[in-house]
Scaffold this motif. Sequence first.
Motif, PDB file in Angstrom:
ATOM      1  N   VAL A  89      12.243   9.905   2.836  1.00  0.00           N
ATOM      2  CA  VAL A  89      11.601   8.442   2.909  1.00  0.00           C
ATOM      3  C   VAL A  89       9.728   9.477   2.717  1.00  0.00           C
ATOM      4  CG1 VAL A  89      12.476   6.364   3.731  1.00  0.00           C
ATOM      5  CG2 VAL A  89      11.661   7.940   5.521  1.00  0.00           C
ATOM      6  N   LEU A  90       8.982   8.591   2.702  1.00  0.00           N
ATOM      7  CA  LEU A  90       7.608   9.136   2.537  1.00  0.00           C
ATOM      8  C   LEU A  90       6.460   8.851   3.552  1.00  0.00           C
ATOM      9  CD1 LEU A  90       5.952  11.163   1.287  1.00  0.00           C
ATOM     10  CD2 LEU A  90       5.053   9.238  -0.457  1.00  0.00           C
ATOM     11  N   SER A  91       6.054   9.406   4.798  1.00  0.00           N
ATOM     12  CA  SER A  91       5.556   8.831   5.425  1.00  0.00           C
ATOM     13  C   SER A  91       3.823   9.487   4.764  1.00  0.00           C
ATOM     14  CB  SER A  91       5.589   9.463   6.349  1.00  0.00           C
ATOM     15  OG  SER A  91       5.886  11.120   6.997  1.00  0.00           O
ATOM     16  N   PRO A  92       3.321   9.292   5.571  1.00  0.00           N
ATOM     17  CA  PRO A  92       1.698   9.727   5.623  1.00  0.00           C
ATOM     18  C   PRO A  92       1.862  11.058   5.847  1.00  0.00           C
ATOM     19  CG  PRO A  92       1.161   7.259   6.563  1.00  0.00           C
ATOM     20  CD  PRO A  92       2.614   8.060   7.250  1.00  0.00           C
ATOM     21  N   SER A  93       2.046  11.729   6.859  1.00  0.00           N
ATOM     22  CA  SER A  93       1.902  13.298   7.087  1.00  0.00           C
ATOM     23  C   SER A  93       2.779  14.225   6.028  1.00  0.00           C
ATOM     24  CB  SER A  93       2.195  13.507   8.280  1.00  0.00           C
ATOM     25  OG  SER A  93       3.614  12.888   9.039  1.00  0.00           O
ATOM     26  N   TRP A  95       7.434  14.339   4.213  1.00  0.00           N
ATOM     27  CA  TRP A  95       9.057  13.388   4.015  1.00  0.00           C
ATOM     28  C   TRP A  95       9.593  13.598   5.501  1.00  0.00           C
ATOM     29  CZ3 TRP A  95       9.555  10.991  -0.010  1.00  0.00           C
ATOM     30  CH2 TRP A  95       9.238  11.582  -1.127  1.00  0.00           C
ATOM     31  N   LEU A  96      10.558  12.058   5.584  1.00  0.00           N
ATOM     32  CA  LEU A  96      11.226  11.674   7.199  1.00  0.00           C
ATOM     33  C   LEU A  96      12.343  11.665   7.208  1.00  0.00           C
ATOM     34  CD1 LEU A  96       8.339   9.960   9.152  1.00  0.00           C
ATOM     35  CD2 LEU A  96       8.825  12.306   9.647  1.00  0.00           C
ATOM     36  N   LYS A  97      13.627  12.077   7.337  1.00  0.00           N
ATOM     37  CA  LYS A  97      14.701  11.484   7.251  1.00  0.00           C
ATOM     38  C   LYS A  97      14.666  10.067   7.531  1.00  0.00           C
ATOM     39  CE  LYS A  97      17.849  15.411   6.641  1.00  0.00           C
ATOM     40  NZ  LYS A  97      19.009  15.881   7.127  1.00  0.00           N
ATOM     41  N   ALA A  98      15.532   9.182   7.197  1.00  0.00           N
ATOM     42  CA  ALA A  98      15.533   8.083   7.312  1.00  0.00           C
ATOM     43  C   ALA A  98      16.308   7.552   8.854  1.00  0.00           C
ATOM     44  CB  ALA A  98      16.877   7.322   5.818  1.00  0.00           C
ATOM     45  N   ARG A  99      16.875   9.327   9.391  1.00  0.00           N
ATOM     46  CA  ARG A  99      17.904   8.684  10.123  1.00  0.00           C
ATOM     47  C   ARG A  99      16.529   9.183  12.077  1.00  0.00           C
ATOM     48  NH1 ARG A  99      22.130  11.138  11.323  1.00  0.00           N
ATOM     49  NH2 ARG A  99      22.565  12.441   8.899  1.00  0.00           N
ATOM     50  N   ASP A 100      15.147   9.468  11.289  1.00  0.00           N
ATOM     51  CA  ASP A 100      14.301  10.235  12.260  1.00  0.00           C
ATOM     52  C   ASP A 100      12.948   8.804  12.169  1.00  0.00           C
ATOM     53  OD1 ASP A 100      15.992  12.395  13.035  1.00  0.00           O
ATOM     54  OD2 ASP A 100      14.591  13.242  11.485  1.00  0.00           O
ATOM     55  N   VAL A 103      10.279   2.584  15.042  1.00  0.00           N
ATOM     56  CA  VAL A 103       9.639   1.243  14.428  1.00  0.00           C
ATOM     57  C   VAL A 103       8.060   1.834  15.319  1.00  0.00           C
ATOM     58  CG1 VAL A 103       9.046  -1.173  15.879  1.00  0.00           C
ATOM     59  CG2 VAL A 103      11.471  -0.450  15.069  1.00  0.00           C
ATOM     60  N   GLY A 104       7.268   1.169  14.344  1.00  0.00           N
ATOM     61  CA  GLY A 104       6.304   1.780  15.391  1.00  0.00           C
ATOM     62  C   GLY A 104       4.756   2.790  14.085  1.00  0.00           C
ATOM     63  N   ASP A 105       6.510   3.912  13.198  1.00  0.00           N
ATOM     64  CA  ASP A 105       6.075   4.629  12.612  1.00  0.00           C
ATOM     65  C   ASP A 105       5.530   4.073  11.168  1.00  0.00           C
ATOM     66  OD1 ASP A 105       7.465   6.537  14.289  1.00  0.00           O
ATOM     67  OD2 ASP A 105       9.119   7.243  13.123  1.00  0.00           O
ATOM     68  N   TRP A 106       4.888   4.804  10.545  1.00  0.00           N
ATOM     69  CA  TRP A 106       3.924   4.705   8.950  1.00  0.00           C
ATOM     70  C   TRP A 106       4.919   4.729   8.063  1.00  0.00           C
ATOM     71  CZ3 TRP A 106      -0.105   1.498   9.471  1.00  0.00           C
ATOM     72  CH2 TRP A 106      -0.477   1.202  10.477  1.00  0.00           C
ATOM     73  N   LEU A 107       5.092   4.421   6.605  1.00  0.00           N
ATOM     74  CA  LEU A 107       5.818   4.161   5.373  1.00  0.00           C
ATOM     75  C   LEU A 107       4.573   4.637   4.376  1.00  0.00           C
ATOM     76  CD1 LEU A 107       9.441   4.076   5.958  1.00  0.00           C
ATOM     77  CD2 LEU A 107       8.476   5.973   6.371  1.00  0.00           C
ATOM     78  N   ILE A 108       4.812   4.826   3.503  1.00  0.00           N
ATOM     79  CA  ILE A 108       4.122   4.372   1.940  1.00  0.00           C
ATOM     80  C   ILE A 108       4.754   3.533   1.330  1.00  0.00           C
ATOM     81  CG2 ILE A 108       3.273   6.064   0.142  1.00  0.00           C
ATOM     82  CD1 ILE A 108       2.141   6.692   2.761  1.00  0.00           C
ATOM     83  N   THR A 109       3.752   2.982   1.004  1.00  0.00           N
ATOM     84  CA  THR A 109       4.331   1.378   0.784  1.00  0.00           C
ATOM     85  C   THR A 109       3.834   1.418  -1.353  1.00  0.00           C
ATOM     86  OG1 THR A 109       2.424   0.453   0.589  1.00  0.00           O
ATOM     87  CG2 THR A 109       4.488   0.392   2.752  1.00  0.00           C
ATOM     88  N   GLU A 110       3.709   0.185  -2.527  1.00  0.00           N
ATOM     89  CA  GLU A 110       3.437   0.406  -3.080  1.00  0.00           C
ATOM     90  C   GLU A 110       2.536   0.949  -3.430  1.00  0.00           C
ATOM     91  OE1 GLU A 110       4.614  -3.399  -6.728  1.00  0.00           O
ATOM     92  OE2 GLU A 110       4.453  -3.341  -4.809  1.00  0.00           O
ATOM     93  N   PHE A 439       9.066   0.192  -0.290  1.00  0.00           N
ATOM     94  CA  PHE A 439       8.124   1.615   0.668  1.00  0.00           C
ATOM     95  C   PHE A 439       8.763   2.747  -0.378  1.00  0.00           C
ATOM     96  CE2 PHE A 439      12.564   0.334   2.759  1.00  0.00           C
ATOM     97  CZ  PHE A 439      12.871   1.908   2.675  1.00  0.00           C
ATOM     98  N   VAL A 440       8.759   3.824  -0.025  1.00  0.00           N
ATOM     99  CA  VAL A 440       8.849   5.215  -0.863  1.00  0.00           C
ATOM    100  C   VAL A 440       9.883   6.203   0.051  1.00  0.00           C
ATOM    101  CG1 VAL A 440       7.530   7.118  -2.055  1.00  0.00           C
ATOM    102  CG2 VAL A 440       6.249   4.708  -2.229  1.00  0.00           C
ATOM    103  N   MET A 441      10.845   5.909  -1.364  1.00  0.00           N
ATOM    104  CA  MET A 441      11.840   6.902  -0.389  1.00  0.00           C
ATOM    105  C   MET A 441      11.644   8.587  -1.885  1.00  0.00           C
ATOM    106  SD  MET A 441      15.437   5.224  -1.618  1.00  0.00           S
ATOM    107  CE  MET A 441      16.079   6.224  -1.205  1.00  0.00           C
ATOM    108  N   GLN A 442      12.933   9.747  -1.358  1.00  0.00           N
ATOM    109  CA  GLN A 442      12.710  11.084  -1.983  1.00  0.00           C
ATOM    110  C   GLN A 442      12.460  10.908  -3.920  1.00  0.00           C
ATOM    111  OE1 GLN A 442      16.687  11.675  -0.195  1.00  0.00           O
ATOM    112  NE2 GLN A 442      17.702  11.157  -2.453  1.00  0.00           N
ATOM    113  N   ASP A 443      11.994  11.575  -3.756  1.00  0.00           N
ATOM    114  CA  ASP A 443      11.065  11.512  -5.337  1.00  0.00           C
ATOM    115  C   ASP A 443      10.304  10.634  -5.167  1.00  0.00           C
ATOM    116  OD1 ASP A 443      13.254  14.206  -6.152  1.00  0.00           O
ATOM    117  OD2 ASP A 443      15.034  12.277  -6.153  1.00  0.00           O
TER     118      ASP A 443
END
Length: 467
Positions: A89-93, A95-100, A103-110, A439-443
Amino acid sequence: MTAPHRYRPSWTVEEFILACANGPVDESRLLMLMGSRGEGKTTGWLWACLRLAERLREQGRGAALPVRVGVVRDTWTNIERALSVDALVLSPSGWLKARDVSVGDWLITEDGQPTQVLGVYAQPERPLWRVCFSDGTSARVTAGHLWAVEGRWDRECPGPRTRRCPRLGWLPAANGRRIVRTDQLRERLEHTRRRKLAWTVPLVAPVQFAPRPVPVDPYLLGVLLGDGGLSQPSIRLTTADAEVLASVRSCLPQGVSAKAVAGAKYDYRLVGTRGRSNQLLDALRRLGLWGRRSPDKFIPDDYLWNDCGTRLRLLQGLMDTDGSASRDKHCCFTSSSERLIEGVEFLVRSLGGLTRPRGIRRFAPGEGHLKGTHWIRHRVPGLKVTIQLPAGMIPFTLPRKAVRLVGRRRQPRRFIMRIEPAGHGPAVCFKVNHPSGLFVMQDFVLTHNTALETLKEQRQKGLRIDL
């Protein structure tokens, strides 16, 4: 309260807590409460109830909670809405694995902006399905995972929808998209004519990463990665376009100039002032690009994870040199470097576009053999990637290429081609703080978050838990 042996969709959080408070709190108890339809499936709020029930039992307050029927509805439909824990999944910093994700982390949205994660709901091992798209990308999710899709009728007649699909009960969102489960989508694909071009998922808007300082102008770096020689004694550039040469000269660091090579019509050397170090050469060394031959070239991370303007200028430098535009308004990029192709795919997808790579055989410059009186050029393996950017975003600055895209209005679309089994594995679902729930995941695939409500949202609807 005695726990029944059949699953009850009308159970509320309080009823579940009371049931757990009167017995052992462990996974076997949970599975028994879920009944025969449970099959080991859990949700984040169920596990939260277990923790609350354990505290209640320790304090002897199991009978103190009020029972409010109807607060949590149709729990079963929310259980399987998850993606594989190995998915990115895509974060501002980065790629993160979904397992990592926590709550409180940031993900990229539409809309390309970051949003906060409100809930993370781990799931045990379960069957997974692979959703395959028209651009060659795919995603591993559970059968109940949610997608925001558009059918042909939705695309031809955009706007709000209030009707349900009478056959499947798909509920369109306010923007005309239909929020559907993977198993519903698979069933529909099997019964839809021309199903390969029936359903699409939305594309992410240009992602807004934080700007980073870069040592080389992004357009200049793109040109050097395309038509530059970085493994010779000096930096070389080969171009027959006066516009590209003028743009390169305007981007050169102070003290560096482009000088024509004697006896070569289109070759130039980018040299520094005599007696001083070449700032461009020093920057290329710091980036790890100096000495790289064509198959080894790549795009440094500081350029990939940069703001939209930097990424677009870099892409324009690459496309002005090794890119092409056909008369039917299709764009392609060709290279012998797999890492460079992957970098171009990242740039295009992060700008809201689509790519589709394919292998080709391309001519190797200067390599061949003499057969009789004819020189036979050798072909080497190469890669060619087709590029589609949103209407109005031009990947060229070179006029002879950009003119072929004038009047292009067709938007790129990512079609769902097929859904196939993808083994078993643990899964996890998220709740994001965004109105679209995407939210944005891989690719750079956009997918929907869970429909589970957080305890805070349940409390706002009338649920009171006072511990």
